[in-house]
Design a protein around this motif. Structure first.
Motif, PDB file in Angstrom:
ATOM      1  N   ASP A  76       0.795  -1.190  -0.083  1.00 48.19           N
ATOM      2  CA  ASP A  76       0.044  -0.022  -0.098  1.00 48.19           C
ATOM      3  C   ASP A  76       0.868   1.345   0.067  1.00 48.19           C
ATOM      4  OD1 ASP A  76      -2.336  -1.501   0.012  1.00 48.19           O
ATOM      5  OD2 ASP A  76      -2.542  -1.483   1.989  1.00 48.19           O
ATOM      6  N   ALA A  77       2.132   1.163   0.709  1.00 49.27           N
ATOM      7  CA  ALA A  77       3.007   2.282   0.823  1.00 49.27           C
ATOM      8  C   ALA A  77       3.486   2.661  -0.618  1.00 49.27           C
ATOM      9  CB  ALA A  77       3.974   2.185   1.715  1.00 49.27           C
ATOM     10  N   ILE A  78       3.840   1.310  -1.362  1.00 52.02           N
ATOM     11  CA  ILE A  78       4.578   1.700  -2.626  1.00 52.02           C
ATOM     12  C   ILE A  78       3.618   1.942  -3.483  1.00 52.02           C
ATOM     13  CG2 ILE A  78       5.489   0.170  -4.325  1.00 52.02           C
ATOM     14  CD1 ILE A  78       6.600  -1.871  -2.331  1.00 52.02           C
ATOM     15  N   LEU A  79       2.030   1.665  -3.194  1.00 50.73           N
ATOM     16  CA  LEU A  79       1.151   2.117  -4.063  1.00 50.73           C
ATOM     17  C   LEU A  79       0.891   3.614  -4.053  1.00 50.73           C
ATOM     18  CD1 LEU A  79      -1.173   1.810  -6.213  1.00 50.73           C
ATOM     19  CD2 LEU A  79      -2.626   1.141  -4.366  1.00 50.73           C
ATOM     20  N   GLU A  80       1.038   3.924  -2.862  1.00 52.92           N
ATOM     21  CA  GLU A  80       0.866   5.645  -2.750  1.00 52.92           C
ATOM     22  C   GLU A  80       2.247   6.361  -3.237  1.00 52.92           C
ATOM     23  OE1 GLU A  80      -1.489   7.491  -1.521  1.00 52.92           O
ATOM     24  OE2 GLU A  80      -2.512   5.667  -1.428  1.00 52.92           O
ATOM     25  N   VAL A  81       3.207   5.749  -3.270  1.00 52.31           N
ATOM     26  CA  VAL A  81       4.708   6.380  -3.969  1.00 52.31           C
ATOM     27  C   VAL A  81       4.251   6.308  -5.408  1.00 52.31           C
ATOM     28  CG1 VAL A  81       7.063   6.191  -4.448  1.00 52.31           C
ATOM     29  CG2 VAL A  81       6.261   5.855  -2.122  1.00 52.31           C
ATOM     30  N   LEU A  82       3.781   5.337  -5.907  1.00 47.82           N
ATOM     31  CA  LEU A  82       3.635   5.257  -7.354  1.00 47.82           C
ATOM     32  C   LEU A  82       2.170   6.182  -7.892  1.00 47.82           C
ATOM     33  CD1 LEU A  82       3.567   3.653  -9.994  1.00 47.82           C
ATOM     34  CD2 LEU A  82       1.926   2.437  -9.199  1.00 47.82           C
ATOM     35  N   ARG A  83       1.397   6.367  -7.004  1.00 45.60           N
ATOM     36  CA  ARG A  83       0.190   7.564  -7.231  1.00 45.60           C
ATOM     37  C   ARG A  83       1.035   8.886  -7.224  1.00 45.60           C
ATOM     38  NH1 ARG A  83      -4.387   4.666  -3.751  1.00 45.60           N
ATOM     39  NH2 ARG A  83      -5.321   3.327  -5.339  1.00 45.60           N
ATOM     40  N   GLU A  84       1.903   9.052  -6.290  1.00 47.01           N
ATOM     41  CA  GLU A  84       2.743  10.441  -6.185  1.00 47.01           C
ATOM     42  C   GLU A  84       3.563  10.663  -7.539  1.00 47.01           C
ATOM     43  OE1 GLU A  84       6.180  12.693  -3.749  1.00 47.01           O
ATOM     44  OE2 GLU A  84       5.353  10.722  -2.993  1.00 47.01           O
ATOM     45  N   LYS A  85       4.263   9.587  -8.037  1.00 41.88           N
ATOM     46  CA  LYS A  85       5.011   9.810  -9.141  1.00 41.88           C
ATOM     47  C   LYS A  85       4.228   9.968 -10.493  1.00 41.88           C
ATOM     48  CE  LYS A  85       8.958   9.014  -7.044  1.00 41.88           C
ATOM     49  NZ  LYS A  85       9.484  10.290  -6.690  1.00 41.88           N
ATOM     50  N   VAL A  86       3.039   9.473 -10.485  1.00 42.54           N
ATOM     51  CA  VAL A  86       2.204   9.781 -11.606  1.00 42.54           C
ATOM     52  C   VAL A  86       1.385  10.966 -11.627  1.00 42.54           C
ATOM     53  CG1 VAL A  86      -0.467   8.983 -12.659  1.00 42.54           C
ATOM     54  CG2 VAL A  86       1.424   7.259 -11.766  1.00 42.54           C
ATOM     55  N   ARG A  87       1.134  11.623 -10.311  1.00 37.29           N
ATOM     56  CA  ARG A  87       0.701  12.762 -10.081  1.00 37.29           C
ATOM     57  C   ARG A  87       1.908  14.059 -10.485  1.00 37.29           C
ATOM     58  NH1 ARG A  87      -1.848  10.848  -5.418  1.00 37.29           N
ATOM     59  NH2 ARG A  87      -0.047  11.397  -4.131  1.00 37.29           N
ATOM     60  N   ARG A  90       6.688  -5.367  -9.728  1.00 40.21           N
ATOM     61  CA  ARG A  90       5.845  -4.694 -10.812  1.00 40.21           C
ATOM     62  C   ARG A  90       5.721  -3.011 -10.673  1.00 40.21           C
ATOM     63  NH1 ARG A  90       0.611  -6.772 -13.521  1.00 40.21           N
ATOM     64  NH2 ARG A  90       1.555  -5.501 -15.402  1.00 40.21           N
ATOM     65  N   PHE A  91       5.403  -3.003  -9.287  1.00 39.72           N
ATOM     66  CA  PHE A  91       5.259  -1.713  -8.700  1.00 39.72           C
ATOM     67  C   PHE A  91       6.537  -0.851  -8.481  1.00 39.72           C
ATOM     68  CE2 PHE A  91       1.180  -2.380  -6.085  1.00 39.72           C
ATOM     69  CZ  PHE A  91       0.439  -1.494  -6.985  1.00 39.72           C
ATOM     70  N   LEU A  92       7.771  -1.659  -7.831  1.00 40.72           N
ATOM     71  CA  LEU A  92       8.968  -0.903  -7.921  1.00 40.72           C
ATOM     72  C   LEU A  92       9.601  -0.564  -9.405  1.00 40.72           C
ATOM     73  CD1 LEU A  92      10.443  -2.835  -5.046  1.00 40.72           C
ATOM     74  CD2 LEU A  92       9.570  -0.674  -5.088  1.00 40.72           C
ATOM     75  N   ASP A  93       9.533  -1.583 -10.205  1.00 41.15           N
ATOM     76  CA  ASP A  93       9.990  -1.206 -11.670  1.00 41.15           C
ATOM     77  C   ASP A  93       9.249   0.025 -12.483  1.00 41.15           C
ATOM     78  OD1 ASP A  93      11.792  -3.570 -11.209  1.00 41.15           O
ATOM     79  OD2 ASP A  93      10.487  -4.721 -12.400  1.00 41.15           O
ATOM     80  N   LEU A  94       7.850  -0.145 -12.193  1.00 44.31           N
ATOM     81  CA  LEU A  94       7.272   0.731 -12.779  1.00 44.31           C
ATOM     82  C   LEU A  94       7.555   2.470 -12.295  1.00 44.31           C
ATOM     83  CD1 LEU A  94       5.007   1.812 -14.882  1.00 44.31           C
ATOM     84  CD2 LEU A  94       3.497   1.131 -13.284  1.00 44.31           C
ATOM     85  N   ILE A  95       7.808   2.399 -10.842  1.00 45.62           N
ATOM     86  CA  ILE A  95       8.210   3.705 -10.017  1.00 45.62           C
ATOM     87  C   ILE A  95       9.596   3.970 -10.898  1.00 45.62           C
ATOM     88  CG2 ILE A  95       9.119   4.593  -7.895  1.00 45.62           C
ATOM     89  CD1 ILE A  95       6.813   2.893  -6.779  1.00 45.62           C
ATOM     90  N   ASP A  96      10.380   2.969 -10.884  1.00 44.69           N
ATOM     91  CA  ASP A  96      11.843   3.472 -11.521  1.00 44.69           C
ATOM     92  C   ASP A  96      11.600   4.168 -12.920  1.00 44.69           C
ATOM     93  OD1 ASP A  96      13.117   2.716  -9.353  1.00 44.69           O
ATOM     94  OD2 ASP A  96      13.519   0.598 -10.119  1.00 44.69           O
ATOM     95  N   TYR A  97      10.935   3.521 -13.651  1.00 43.50           N
ATOM     96  CA  TYR A  97      10.547   4.022 -14.875  1.00 43.50           C
ATOM     97  C   TYR A  97       9.849   5.529 -14.948  1.00 43.50           C
ATOM     98  CZ  TYR A  97       8.397   4.890 -19.468  1.00 43.50           C
ATOM     99  OH  TYR A  97       8.153   5.678 -20.858  1.00 43.50           O
ATOM    100  N   LEU A  98       9.012   5.601 -14.121  1.00 40.96           N
ATOM    101  CA  LEU A  98       8.287   6.901 -13.687  1.00 40.96           C
ATOM    102  C   LEU A  98       9.223   7.915 -13.360  1.00 40.96           C
ATOM    103  CD1 LEU A  98       4.973   5.940 -12.137  1.00 40.96           C
ATOM    104  CD2 LEU A  98       5.466   6.457 -14.796  1.00 40.96           C
ATOM    105  N   ILE A  99      10.006   7.614 -12.675  1.00 39.31           N
ATOM    106  CA  ILE A  99      11.219   8.812 -12.012  1.00 39.31           C
ATOM    107  C   ILE A  99      12.210   9.137 -13.183  1.00 39.31           C
ATOM    108  CG2 ILE A  99      13.308   8.775 -10.739  1.00 39.31           C
ATOM    109  CD1 ILE A  99      12.006   7.062  -8.653  1.00 39.31           C
ATOM    110  N   ASP A 100      12.474   8.289 -14.096  1.00 39.95           N
ATOM    111  CA  ASP A 100      13.418   8.578 -15.281  1.00 39.95           C
ATOM    112  C   ASP A 100      12.344   9.352 -16.303  1.00 39.95           C
ATOM    113  OD1 ASP A 100      15.287   7.188 -14.361  1.00 39.95           O
ATOM    114  OD2 ASP A 100      14.919   5.345 -15.590  1.00 39.95           O
TER     115      ASP A 100
END
Length: 805
Positions: A129-140, A193-203
């Motif tokens: 759930d914490a990773i999901l919030e990070v993902l949502r933050e990166k999407v925003r 999958r969450f962590l890999d997608l977050i790395d991509y979103l950061i780039d």
């Protein structure tokens, strides 16, 4: 629609290959199928009411649709609709249901694979759930720097709690490479999958921030440039309203610099006038009509090469060598030219500044095509001076020479001034072409302007109306050309040094053609010397039968025609390496011959005599014919004769009557017309009655060509004497000479051209006035003198003795 409605998995289902993107479960996407394999797979699925798997092609695939070219993972789904398009493609609406993996190939056509469903590990924990919030933050954050996520999609991502569905939504929206998309697609561990997608979103966030920054800078720069341009345009308009245009100030300053640079080389009057106009221009409103006119004036005058002189020293050896190199024969003209420049060189060597000699003008006179202009070219080449040609033929407006006054619209400097500007020197060679064809009209007399231009006493202060100051033309070498010196006004002739350039003999034409014309035309037409060969007899026949001129202009055209035909022959026939022109094949290259002068037939006849005439294209032989008709002593003249020639015929008639009356011309009365009564009475008719009992008709053939001049006088006497006395005239004898009423033979002009014509016609004897024999015989080519017996005569009795049989 659920996957469970379609039976158990693993199962064998058709495969559709997609080139561009990865599809994800729960997506409804249109697919456009053009390959037969894909269309067959879709058709099979619809017919059997089965599912299909859509797999993406690998980046390295060769275009062939086979199992190896596809990723081993894809989306299982159903085909909701199928539509055939007009261009042959098929559109299907595909609904994804689940991720799946193709195990192995079952069939190749259509492509069927054994497929198993991929079951992701769904984990619900605080960490995920914490990773999901990070993902949502990166999407925003990414949505703030890009336009990837529309508001409704962001809302769905925020509110959805299905982890893999969120990942699939994000992956379908952002731009993933095929390899990245595949890695995320096949990963079963949701946390990874969450962590890999977050790395991509950061780039992606960093890349988009950088792009946004660059776009911002570019936009700012463009705005700055546009702003500056807008402000500059506003400033220009303000300056124009105030009359203070900076660009105009820069232009004026440039004019001042040019003027000051030339100040030392121009006269005070010239500097004063140009400076005055420059000051006026600086005070004018830029939109006024006077402003553009004054600017044009400044541009013209500041281009005049004040003080620019060709520095090459004059050497008559160079002049003589150049003339010999460029021209064959013309010995007398070349000698006169060298003598003319010898005086100029001597003056230079002794430091004598003789303006009168420096400004003298040469005038080359003669028929067209004899080399008048080319002599001027050779002089310019030898002196290393620029050559300016001014065509005066048909010139009527004196302002063409003197320049237009600046009050007229479209005013320009005269041709002389323009010639100096083009030459960029104040001492060029200026050729005044066809000076005998200048004509006078209501717009002035150009010959009067030429007097000032050519007079050594005046041309150092030549006033161009447009410039409004004097130009020094004393350093210019003027060379005029003319066909007929008699048409040049006498005051203008007085300013000239005449050099006559007369006709060429056939032998001279042959030498000119073989040495100059033929090599020049071969080079001009891209041929090699070895590719065209013309024999001596063929070249002589070409000169004799295919040209009609005093010079060699038409001969050059004929050789150019020949060169073009040879070039065509070589291009069209690869086996042709050389073209030889001989007497036998000459007619293959030329359409028809132009017989310049008819050869004498050497048969003596009554009433036909060979007269010699001068024409604009050289000499010619005129056959003067006469017949007698029973009448009362009248005379009829035909053949487009001018008044002077008609007067010569009437004088000749009177001279012959005198010869008959004084019994110097014997008349046979055997064939005289008599009345019936005179025959019955046996009356003996006085021979002097002969000219009273006949009417004469004298005709000069080629009736469409106007003819004039007094030099046919002795020929008229001969033909009248022949027809009245019934005596034959020697056909191989030609003659020229004016006759006086007392029977004296007077001198004539154009002797060289006339004798060359007689030589071409095959005459063996020519009668000329004795005075011409004494003074002009040295000008006749040796070739002509050797082939013709030239006899000088002083009285008509001598003429009749030579021609009548």
């Amino acid at each position: 629609m659920q996957l469970s409605n379609y039976g158990e998995f693993p199962a064998d289902i058709p495969v559709i290959a997609e080139d561009e993107l990865f599809l994800y479960p729960f997506m409804i996407s249109p697919l456009f199928l053009s390959d037969e394999e894909n269309i067959s797979a879709a058709t099979k699925a619809i017919e059997e009411n089965s599912l299909v798997i859509v797999c993406t092609t690998k980046p390295s695939h060769s275009g062939k649709r086979d199992f190896e070219s596809l990723y081993d993972a894809g989306v299982i789904g159903s085909i909701m609709r199928k539509v055939a398009l007009p261009d042959g493609r098929v559109k299907v609406l595909f609904q994804g249901l689940a991720r799946a993996k193709s195990m192995y190939e079952v069939s190749a056509n259509p492509l069927i694979a054994h497929v198993s469903v991929m079951e992701p590990t769904e984990v619900h924990s605080l960490k995920v759930d914490a990773i999901l919030e990070v993902l949502r933050e990166k999407v925003r954050t990414l949505s703030g720097v890009s336009n990837y996520f529309p508001p409704d999609l962001l809302k769905t991502i925020e509110e959805n709690h299905d982890h893999n569905r969120i990942i699939d939504l994000i992956c379908s929206t952002v731009k993933l490479k095929k390899e990245q998309a595949y890695n995320l697609f096949v990963e079963l561990d949701t946390e990874k999958r969450f962590l890999d997608l977050i790395d991509y979103l950061i780039d992606e966030i960093e890349a988009n921030k950088l792009q946004k920054e660059i776009r911002s800078k570019v936009h700012t720069h463009i705005e700055k440039v546009n702003k500056e341009y807008f402000l500059k345009e506003q400033l220009k308009q303000i300056q124009k309203e105030l009359g203070t245009d900076n660009s105009r100030d820069e232009e004026i300053e440039e004019y001042r610099k040019k003027l000051e640079a030339k100040k030392e080389k121009m006269t005070k009057d010239a500097y004063k006038e140009i400076n005055k106009q420059l000051e006026r221009y600086s005070r004018m409103h830029p939109d006024s009509s006077d402003s553009s006119m004054t600017q044009t004036y400044l541009e013209w005058v500041l281009d005049i090469p004040f003080g620019e002189i060709s520095k090459k020293s004059l050497h008559i050896d160079n002049v003589e060598a150049q003339l010999d190199k460029d021209h064959f024969s013309l010995e007398k003209p070349k000698k006169r030219i060298v003598e003319y420049f010898a005086v100029k060189e001597l003056l230079e060597l002794r430091g004598i500044n003789n303006k009168k000699s420096a400004g003298a003008i040469l005038c080359f006179s003669g028929p067209p095509g004899v080399g008048k202009t080319s002599l001027a070219n050779s002089i310019a080449t030898a002196l290393k001076r620029p050559l300016i040609r001014i065509a005066l033929g048909g010139l009527e407006d004196v302002n063409e020479l003197r320049g237009h006054r600046r009050t007229y619209v479209g005013a320009m400097p005269g041709r002389i001034t323009q010639g100096l500007i083009d030459a960029k020197k104040m001492n060029p060679v200026i050729v005044l072409d066809e000076i005998d064809k200048v004509s006078r009209s209501q717009r002035g007399d150009p010959t009067a302007a030429l007097l000032e231009i050519l007079d050594p006493e005046q041309n150092n202060e030549f006033r161009d109306y447009y410039l409004n100051f004097d130009l020094d033309l004393s350093n210019v070498i003027f060379i005029a050309t003319a066909n007929d010196v008699g048409r040049i006004p006498a005051p203008l002739r007085d300013r000239m040094e005449f050099i006559s350039v007369s006709s060429y003999t056939p032998q001279e034409k042959f030498e000119i053609a073989s040495r100059y014309l033929l090599p020049q035309e071969i080079k001009k037409h891209g041929l090699k010397k070895s590719e065209l060969n013309i024999s001596k007899p063929a070249l002589k026949e070409l000169i004799h039968s295919y040209t009609r001129e005093a010079g060699v202009r038409n001969l050059r055209r004929r050789l150019a025609d020949l060169s073009r035909k040879v070039a065509k022959e070589i291009l069209q026939h690869s086996d042709v390496k050389k073209v030889s022109v001989t007497l036998k094949n000459l007619k293959e290259f030329f359409d028809k011959s132009v017989f310049e002068i008819e050869k004498t037939d050497k048969v003596a006849v009554v009433g036909v005599v060979n007269g010699l005439a001068w024409t604009a294209v050289g000499g010619d032989v005129l056959k003067i014919e006469s017949i007698r008709i029973k009448g009362k002593g009248g005379m009829q003249l035909t053949g487009s004769l001018g008044e002077v020639m008609k007067e010569s015929a009437r004088i000749a008639m009177s001279v012959v009557k005198t010869l008959i009356d004084t019994k110097k011309l014997k008349i046979s009365t055997d064939n005289l017309p008599m009345t019936f009564k005179e025959k019955e009475d046996g009356i003996v008719i006085d021979p002097s009655e002969v000219y009273k009992r006949y009417d004469l008709h004298i005709h000069v053939p080629d009736g469409a060509t106007p003819k004039d001049g007094p030099s046919a006088g002795i020929a008229m006497v001969s033909v009248i004497s022949s027809i009245l006395s019934s005596k034959k005239i020697r056909s191989e004898v030609a003659m020229t000479g004016e006759v006086s009423l007392s029977g004296d033979v007077l001198p004539i002009g154009g002797l060289k051209e006339k004798l060359i014509a007689a030589h071409k016609a095959g005459m063996t004897k020519v009668l000329i006035p004795a005075k011409n024999y004494e003074r002009d015989l040295e000008d006749i080519p040796k070739e002509v003198q050797d082939s013709i017996e030239i006899i000088g005569v002083t009285r008509v009795e001598e003429v009749l003795k030579q021609v009548l049989i």
